[in-house]
Design a protein around this motif. Sequence first.
Motif, PDB file in Angstrom:
ATOM      1  N   ILE A 154       1.282   2.125  -7.454  1.00 53.27           N
ATOM      2  CA  ILE A 154       2.631   1.725  -7.071  1.00 53.27           C
ATOM      3  C   ILE A 154       2.811   0.234  -7.331  1.00 53.27           C
ATOM      4  CG2 ILE A 154       2.734   3.530  -5.316  1.00 53.27           C
ATOM      5  CD1 ILE A 154       2.465   1.315  -3.183  1.00 53.27           C
ATOM      6  N   GLY A 155       4.068  -0.182  -7.367  1.00 54.73           N
ATOM      7  CA  GLY A 155       4.378  -1.587  -7.582  1.00 54.73           C
ATOM      8  C   GLY A 155       5.828  -1.759  -7.967  1.00 54.73           C
ATOM      9  N   PRO A 156       6.367  -2.973  -7.846  1.00 56.26           N
ATOM     10  CA  PRO A 156       7.772  -3.217  -8.187  1.00 56.26           C
ATOM     11  C   PRO A 156       8.021  -3.019  -9.677  1.00 56.26           C
ATOM     12  CG  PRO A 156       6.788  -5.069  -6.974  1.00 56.26           C
ATOM     13  CD  PRO A 156       5.677  -4.185  -7.389  1.00 56.26           C
ATOM     14  N   ASN A 157       9.303  -2.956 -10.056  1.00 57.39           N
ATOM     15  CA  ASN A 157       9.651  -2.926 -11.476  1.00 57.39           C
ATOM     16  C   ASN A 157       9.047  -4.138 -12.175  1.00 57.39           C
ATOM     17  OD1 ASN A 157      11.206  -0.596 -11.352  1.00 57.39           O
ATOM     18  ND2 ASN A 157      13.075  -1.711 -10.850  1.00 57.39           N
ATOM     19  N   GLY A 158       8.465  -3.896 -13.355  1.00 53.17           N
ATOM     20  CA  GLY A 158       7.860  -4.988 -14.107  1.00 53.17           C
ATOM     21  C   GLY A 158       6.446  -5.317 -13.697  1.00 53.17           C
ATOM     22  N   VAL A 194      -2.137  -0.783  -5.578  1.00 54.27           N
ATOM     23  CA  VAL A 194      -0.880  -1.523  -5.680  1.00 54.27           C
ATOM     24  C   VAL A 194      -0.999  -2.555  -6.789  1.00 54.27           C
ATOM     25  CG1 VAL A 194       0.834  -2.892  -4.443  1.00 54.27           C
ATOM     26  CG2 VAL A 194      -0.553  -1.206  -3.204  1.00 54.27           C
ATOM     27  N   LEU A 195      -0.074  -2.484  -7.746  1.00 61.02           N
ATOM     28  CA  LEU A 195      -0.061  -3.381  -8.900  1.00 61.02           C
ATOM     29  C   LEU A 195       1.077  -4.377  -8.731  1.00 61.02           C
ATOM     30  CD1 LEU A 195      -1.619  -3.584 -11.673  1.00 61.02           C
ATOM     31  CD2 LEU A 195       0.292  -2.309 -12.669  1.00 61.02           C
ATOM     32  N   HIS A 196       0.769  -5.661  -8.922  1.00 58.82           N
ATOM     33  CA  HIS A 196       1.792  -6.715  -8.806  1.00 58.82           C
ATOM     34  C   HIS A 196       1.524  -7.781  -9.850  1.00 58.82           C
ATOM     35  CE1 HIS A 196       4.851  -9.191  -7.012  1.00 58.82           C
ATOM     36  NE2 HIS A 196       3.998 -10.167  -6.749  1.00 58.82           N
ATOM     37  N   HIS A 197       2.536  -8.036 -10.700  1.00 59.13           N
ATOM     38  CA  HIS A 197       2.372  -8.989 -11.791  1.00 59.13           C
ATOM     39  C   HIS A 197       1.116  -8.699 -12.614  1.00 59.13           C
ATOM     40  CE1 HIS A 197       5.812 -11.138 -10.492  1.00 59.13           C
ATOM     41  NE2 HIS A 197       5.253 -11.811  -9.502  1.00 59.13           N
ATOM     42  N   ILE A 253      -3.615  -5.634  -6.296  1.00 60.35           N
ATOM     43  CA  ILE A 253      -3.748  -6.472  -5.100  1.00 60.35           C
ATOM     44  C   ILE A 253      -4.320  -5.714  -3.913  1.00 60.35           C
ATOM     45  CG2 ILE A 253      -1.867  -7.990  -5.819  1.00 60.35           C
ATOM     46  CD1 ILE A 253      -0.153  -6.558  -3.617  1.00 60.35           C
ATOM     47  N   ALA A 254      -4.348  -4.380  -4.011  1.00 61.57           N
ATOM     48  CA  ALA A 254      -4.914  -3.584  -2.910  1.00 61.57           C
ATOM     49  C   ALA A 254      -5.172  -2.167  -3.388  1.00 61.57           C
ATOM     50  CB  ALA A 254      -3.969  -3.565  -1.710  1.00 61.57           C
ATOM     51  N   THR A 255      -6.232  -1.567  -2.879  1.00 59.77           N
ATOM     52  CA  THR A 255      -6.537  -0.146  -3.092  1.00 59.77           C
ATOM     53  C   THR A 255      -7.061   0.411  -1.779  1.00 59.77           C
ATOM     54  OG1 THR A 255      -7.046  -0.346  -5.462  1.00 59.77           O
ATOM     55  CG2 THR A 255      -8.000   1.528  -4.302  1.00 59.77           C
ATOM     56  N   GLY A 256      -6.579   1.593  -1.418  1.00 57.52           N
ATOM     57  CA  GLY A 256      -7.065   2.176  -0.179  1.00 57.52           C
ATOM     58  C   GLY A 256      -6.416   3.503   0.121  1.00 57.52           C
ATOM     59  N   LEU A 257      -6.706   4.025   1.291  1.00 57.71           N
ATOM     60  CA  LEU A 257      -6.092   5.260   1.757  1.00 57.71           C
ATOM     61  C   LEU A 257      -4.618   5.002   2.052  1.00 57.71           C
ATOM     62  CD1 LEU A 257      -8.894   6.424   4.237  1.00 57.71           C
ATOM     63  CD2 LEU A 257      -8.520   7.207   1.882  1.00 57.71           C
ATOM     64  N   PRO A 258      -3.779   6.036   2.012  1.00 59.57           N
ATOM     65  CA  PRO A 258      -2.346   5.827   2.276  1.00 59.57           C
ATOM     66  C   PRO A 258      -2.071   5.097   3.582  1.00 59.57           C
ATOM     67  CG  PRO A 258      -2.687   8.012   1.360  1.00 59.57           C
ATOM     68  CD  PRO A 258      -4.055   7.429   1.590  1.00 59.57           C
ATOM     69  N   GLN A 259      -2.787   5.456   4.646  1.00 59.10           N
ATOM     70  CA  GLN A 259      -2.537   4.812   5.932  1.00 59.10           C
ATOM     71  C   GLN A 259      -2.943   3.336   5.912  1.00 59.10           C
ATOM     72  OE1 GLN A 259      -4.429   7.498   5.368  1.00 59.10           O
ATOM     73  NE2 GLN A 259      -6.276   7.581   6.666  1.00 59.10           N
ATOM     74  N   GLU A 260      -3.918   2.980   5.077  1.00 62.46           N
ATOM     75  CA  GLU A 260      -4.319   1.577   4.952  1.00 62.46           C
ATOM     76  C   GLU A 260      -3.273   0.782   4.173  1.00 62.46           C
ATOM     77  OE1 GLU A 260      -9.186   2.258   4.893  1.00 62.46           O
ATOM     78  OE2 GLU A 260      -8.044   2.242   3.015  1.00 62.46           O
ATOM     79  N   ILE A 261      -2.770   1.382   3.109  1.00 68.03           N
ATOM     80  CA  ILE A 261      -1.768   0.706   2.282  1.00 68.03           C
ATOM     81  C   ILE A 261      -0.460   0.543   3.060  1.00 68.03           C
ATOM     82  CG2 ILE A 261      -0.357   0.899   0.193  1.00 68.03           C
ATOM     83  CD1 ILE A 261      -3.307   0.140  -0.294  1.00 68.03           C
ATOM     84  N   ARG A 262      -0.127   1.512   3.860  1.00 67.91           N
ATOM     85  CA  ARG A 262       1.135   1.480   4.629  1.00 67.91           C
ATOM     86  C   ARG A 262       1.210   0.252   5.537  1.00 67.91           C
ATOM     87  NH1 ARG A 262       4.572   5.808   6.048  1.00 67.91           N
ATOM     88  NH2 ARG A 262       3.005   7.352   5.429  1.00 67.91           N
ATOM     89  N   ASP A 308      -0.566  -6.060   4.927  1.00 66.32           N
ATOM     90  CA  ASP A 308       0.408  -7.161   4.996  1.00 66.32           C
ATOM     91  C   ASP A 308       0.887  -7.589   3.613  1.00 66.32           C
ATOM     92  OD1 ASP A 308       0.303  -7.206   7.754  1.00 66.32           O
ATOM     93  OD2 ASP A 308      -1.183  -8.810   7.853  1.00 66.32           O
ATOM     94  N   ASP A 309      -0.040  -7.698   2.657  1.00 66.37           N
ATOM     95  CA  ASP A 309       0.344  -8.125   1.310  1.00 66.37           C
ATOM     96  C   ASP A 309       1.272  -7.107   0.652  1.00 66.37           C
ATOM     97  OD1 ASP A 309      -1.058 -10.489   1.385  1.00 66.37           O
ATOM     98  OD2 ASP A 309      -2.896  -9.607   0.541  1.00 66.37           O
ATOM     99  N   VAL A 310       0.987  -5.831   0.861  1.00 62.43           N
ATOM    100  CA  VAL A 310       1.831  -4.779   0.279  1.00 62.43           C
ATOM    101  C   VAL A 310       3.222  -4.825   0.890  1.00 62.43           C
ATOM    102  CG1 VAL A 310       2.135  -2.311  -0.010  1.00 62.43           C
ATOM    103  CG2 VAL A 310      -0.149  -3.314  -0.239  1.00 62.43           C
ATOM    104  N   GLN A 311       3.322  -4.966   2.206  1.00 61.67           N
ATOM    105  CA  GLN A 311       4.609  -5.032   2.871  1.00 61.67           C
ATOM    106  C   GLN A 311       5.406  -6.241   2.422  1.00 61.67           C
ATOM    107  OE1 GLN A 311       4.374  -4.617   7.095  1.00 61.67           O
ATOM    108  NE2 GLN A 311       3.408  -2.616   7.013  1.00 61.67           N
ATOM    109  N   ARG A 312       4.722  -7.367   2.224  1.00 60.40           N
ATOM    110  CA  ARG A 312       5.421  -8.592   1.814  1.00 60.40           C
ATOM    111  C   ARG A 312       5.867  -8.524   0.361  1.00 60.40           C
ATOM    112  NH1 ARG A 312       3.364 -12.819  -0.787  1.00 60.40           N
ATOM    113  NH2 ARG A 312       1.242 -12.115  -0.384  1.00 60.40           N
TER     114      ARG A 312
END
Length: 246
Positions: free
Chosen positions: A35-39, A217-220, A224-233, A236-240
């Motif tokens: 997952i990650g934002p557009n671009g 989670v892919l960003h630029h 920036i993070a890999t984990g179980l769904p509950q961990e990613i949810r 803090d970095d993913v939410q921000r």
Amino acid sequence: MAFLEITDATKKFGGFLAINAVTFCVERGARHAIIGPNGAGKTTLFNLISGLILPTTGSITLEGKRLAKKKPHEIVQIGMARSFQKVNVFPRKTAFENVQVALIASRKLQYNPFRGAAELFRDEIMELLEQVKLGADSERRAGELAHGKQKQLELAVALAAEPKILLLDEPTAGMSIAETLSSIALIRDIVQERGITLLFTEHDMNVVFEIASTISVLHHGEIIATGLPQEIRVNDDVQRIYLGRE
């Protein structure tokens, strides 16, 4: 040894760094979401893994076999199939014929002027179409099908290659809520029944959390993070970065 392993994969387009030292593993039987934002570089990463473009540096292996210098059709032959964000089917051919072409290619059949192709693999094709809920649409042209059904057809075409790992790029993009719910159940059931490892990208977080067993989670262009769904949810970095929360 990981089933699919990406190590320091980097892709530059001129001076633009699209993918930067991406490293992650996909375990056999996993349902792994990117997952990650557009671009963020999700489709570029998929293009690297499936051989459409070559990495500038780094390595990609499937069951220990290096993929970096293999052509896309060679990667398909060793067990990988994928779909695309934009539906990629033959619009003037029927649903039946689309899957038939995929089977002929995957079986490496040569042209035989003494054998008609109309009934070739009929039972297998109909089984695939039934599995993706398109049995009743087998004789309809692909271009006449609704968008959601075209996505289902693309899934059948990918399954015709009998993949060990399936890459789905935005499998529910452009679908209605009803089509999305149906697609989620379909994908989850098929990969489970066939024992296929799944790697997919998706913007709809409901779809991600419904299907994924692991999330990266892919960003630029960086993981920036890999984990179980509950961990990613709750990361803090993913939410921000991804969800826009402070």
